[in-house]
Design an enzyme around this catalytic site. Sequence first.
Site, PDB file in Angstrom:
ATOM      1  N   GLU A 233       0.817  -1.218   0.000  1.00  0.00           N
ATOM      2  CA  GLU A 233       0.000   0.000   0.000  1.00  0.00           C
ATOM      3  C   GLU A 233       0.849   1.266   0.000  1.00  0.00           C
ATOM      4  OE1 GLU A 233      -0.768  -2.697   1.621  1.00  0.00           O
ATOM      5  OE2 GLU A 233      -2.834  -3.155   1.066  1.00  0.00           O
TER       6      GLU A 233
ATOM      7  N   HIS B 259     -11.168  -5.349   9.019  1.00  0.00           N
ATOM      8  CA  HIS B 259     -11.728  -5.025   7.702  1.00  0.00           C
ATOM      9  C   HIS B 259     -13.000  -4.203   7.795  1.00  0.00           C
ATOM     10  CE1 HIS B 259      -9.042  -8.149   6.145  1.00  0.00           C
ATOM     11  NE2 HIS B 259      -9.379  -7.808   4.924  1.00  0.00           N
TER      12      HIS B 259
END
Lengths: 327, 324
Positions: A61, A130
């Site tokens: 990322e 998540h």
Amino acid sequence: MKKEITYREAVRIAIDTAMEKDERVFLAGEDVGRYGGSYAVSMGLLEKYGSERIVDTPLCESGFTGMGIGAAMNGMRPIVEIMTCNFSLLALDQIVNNAAHLLHMSGGQFNVPLVIRMATGAGKQLAAQHSHSFEGWYAHIPGIKVLTPATVQDAHDMVGLALDDPDPVLIFENALLYNRKGPFDSAAKPLPIGKAKVMREGNNLSIFAYGINLFKALDAAEELAKEGIEAEVVDLRSLRPLDDETIVASVAKTHRVLIVDEGWRSGSISAEIMARINEKAFYELDAPMARVCTEEVPIPYPRHLEEAAIPSAEKVAAAVRTLMKEA
Amino acid sequence: MSLTIKEAKKLYRDMLLIRRFEEKAAELYTEEKIRGFLHLYIGEEAVATGIMATLKPEDGVVATYREHGHALVKGIEPQKVMAELYGKIDGCSRGRGGSMHLFDKEKNFYGGYAIVGGGLPLAVGIALADKRLGRERVTVCFFGDGAVAEGEFHESLNLAALWNLPVLFVCENNLYGMGTRLELAESEPDIAKKAESYRIESHRVDGMDVLKVHEAARKALSHVRSGKGPVFLECQTYRFRAHSMFDAELYRSKEEVEEWKKKDPLLVFRKRSEELEIWEKIGADAIEKEVEKIIADAVDFAEKSGWEPVDELTKYVYSEEVPS
């Protein structure tokens, strides 16, 4: 042309249109290409544009977000997709220390026309790594803009607005909205970044919400109307900049405030909105402001606990009833 | 080794410029004209100088917080660099960046970055844009040995190799990440070997010898320019000064520093050019005088430059022109 489409389709159409219009636009992120996007947003775009413009990245990322910043500094118009905002914390250094600060640190020389899209929110039993909502955190940071499209029209329009913006723009798409259908007009003139929108008029109180919670607020408002309580529901749309003007105008009309925020209460965007109303419209208030936020726990896996943790139409309605009893 | 007198002169002049500029900066720091962090490059001049001599003006550079040398030899006017160190409005970043954040868009200097490893992904993106837009440009990314422990080092090398991007990675291995010796920070202290594991052509270079750096950079750049993908140079060097002006240097011995000073890039250059019988032709005295004047002018310029008005504080947080 007016029709009903899904939120997912709206984002895809926006990316597709932008890529057709401008060669400099490319999409990069984990599984955006061959897989079709982890939420199937970019399905089919690889076949149309090829792997140089629909770029599958490794799991890095920080690396690919920073890549997007460098490419934006050097003439491209990248859209970086981060699978969920939980993963964006791995790219936090690049987003905050670089993207947000480069224009200022360079004395106005290097702007970063980068768009970062990410999924946000709970509700799919994905547990504590998540399911979170970090848009409020990002809204703390000067130098970036934070958009939270709720409607299908905004899901489409905000991609184009963000790409036209010379500064880094973060778009938070609630994962539960992707399948939601709504009206879409491809010819509509987009409402600019930084403007909130009154979605339902009412005189008794103002409910401020964004993203998926807009619909919870609207559902609650329908229920409350049966009890004779007319709520005004405002879609904030943009968390940075916040539309103080529309917020204050609504408070001046209704004199009562409820904020719905899927972030945790402490240090949240709802806290910021309350502070601004306090600064700018305190004497308009007939009752203490209230809010419905996520419980201060990491989101749990079991459905009943997850539901208990996050805002719901029922919680919103209950909060309104309490608020209306206040002097 | 083929080297024209003109090239040799420039190498010596650029190294001396960095040296004298920074000696002056240290002095100004003690006078409190320059504040904040000040990371000096003294001892490492051969790296920036040797690499930059092979670049074209259009090539891009991404640097670290120890970047005065890189900025100067990439061609940012010493006056603008000095004014930036002062925090004055005529600085290359309008005084807003300071020592650790020098920027100059016109010179394709993409900035000094003060988060270790943070500049590497940017270099990947800059190079990707060049490749996509069909520009014949190379991006050089400087970083220290400390960056090797950061995830972004590995992420960026992987991306650059995977996508065959025109990047030259230059690791300035000065043996210490702030005060921690490389062997205490890396399970495998062989940095070039790490880079090789990403299938990147990697070389180890004597970073105290500007001619060797220059030669290595020339070969590396020709590889990168021919579209064969990134190259990694590990330049083995040493900083003679402390990490920053706040560092008491408890982590290394004076003897070690003295030992390295025998390899001072200015001395090494003199010795090498004497061997090549060109030293006399360089005109070291004239260069010294020229540099002295440049530094004096830079200080004068910085002193005379103004402060940015406080009412401009919130300028450049967002771009002024946003299309409606």
